[in-house]
Design a protein around this motif. Structure first.
Motif, short mmCIF file in Angstrom:
data_model
loop_
_atom_site.label_atom_id
_atom_site.label_comp_id
_atom_site.label_asym_id
_atom_site.label_seq_id
_atom_site.Cartn_x
_atom_site.Cartn_y
_atom_site.Cartn_z
N UNK A 218 0.82 -1.21 0.00
CA UNK A 218 0.00 0.00 0.00
C UNK A 218 0.86 1.27 0.00
N UNK A 219 1.96 1.25 0.76
CA UNK A 219 2.87 2.40 0.78
C UNK A 219 3.48 2.63 -0.60
N UNK A 220 3.89 1.57 -1.26
CA UNK A 220 4.48 1.68 -2.58
C UNK A 220 3.47 2.21 -3.59
N UNK A 221 2.29 1.63 -3.62
CA UNK A 221 1.26 2.04 -4.57
C UNK A 221 0.86 3.50 -4.33
N UNK A 222 0.73 3.89 -3.07
CA UNK A 222 0.36 5.28 -2.76
C UNK A 222 1.43 6.25 -3.25
N UNK A 223 2.69 5.90 -3.04
CA UNK A 223 3.76 6.78 -3.52
C UNK A 223 3.77 6.84 -5.05
N UNK A 224 3.63 5.71 -5.70
CA UNK A 224 3.64 5.69 -7.17
C UNK A 224 2.54 6.57 -7.75
N UNK A 225 1.41 6.66 -7.06
CA UNK A 225 0.31 7.49 -7.54
C UNK A 225 0.65 8.98 -7.51
N UNK A 226 1.68 9.36 -6.75
CA UNK A 226 2.05 10.77 -6.67
C UNK A 226 3.07 11.19 -7.73
N UNK A 227 3.63 10.22 -8.45
CA UNK A 227 4.69 10.53 -9.40
C UNK A 227 4.15 11.08 -10.71
N UNK A 228 4.76 12.15 -11.16
CA UNK A 228 4.47 12.71 -12.48
C UNK A 228 5.23 11.88 -13.51
#
Length: 172
Positions: free
Chosen positions: A18-28
């Protein structure tokens, strides 16, 4: 030392995913290819994680067909309480070439591949962790680990590389 409860591996795996997926969602889009020094870009880190998770999840599923090892506890008890070190970025480690990124997939595809492999692991952690615990395999850094410990190591490994992705993406 008493091993952690069976649900801990599932909890660790779910939280790190979940931490990985949440961070990936913030990447441009431009963040995915950004590199820091000679380290991998966030896309390359994600590819490494997807490759490794696919290999380890298949290996763990196969381990269930192996006979239980009567001495598994004695061979692996010293690892409990130390596996969290796999999340540290203090010591640089060299991964084997088989799990190096090839740069051939897009982040969305890599997230799907990582997610599919991680679902297998979460299922193993929820349904077969006691059986996996009685089977061991050599880990390149930690030595002989049982199946539950391999699951925990995968969660910590993801957290380690999430830190790396954050470092790479923060460079302007």
């Amino acid at each position: 030392m008493t091993p952690p409860p069976a649900h801990d591996a599932a909890t660790l795996l779910t939280a790190s995913r979940d931490n990985l997926v949440a961070f990936c969602a913030t990447l441009a889009p431009e963040d995915w290819r950004r590199k820091r020094d000679s380290e991998w870009s966030p896309a390359e880190v994600l590819e490494h994680l997807a490759i490794l998770e696919g290999l380890v999840s298949a290996r763990l599923a196969k381990m269930l067909s192996d006979p239980a090892e009567p001495d598994w506890r004695e061979r692996t008890a010293d690892k409990d309480g130390t596996l969290h070190r796999a999340a540290s970025r203090e010591n640089k480690l060299k991964s084997p070439p088989a799990v190096h990124p090839k740069g051939q997939s897009e982040p969305a595809q890599l997230l799907r591949e990582f997610g599919a492999a991680r679902e297998v692991m979460v299922g193993l952690a929820k349904n077969s962790v006691r059986e996996l615990e009685q089977r061991t395999r050599e880990h390149p850094v930690f030595g002989v680990c049982n199946g539950r410990q391999w699951l925990e190591l995968c969660a910590h490994h993801t957290e380690r590389h999430l830190k790396q992705m954050k470092e790479a993406a923060s460079q302007a």
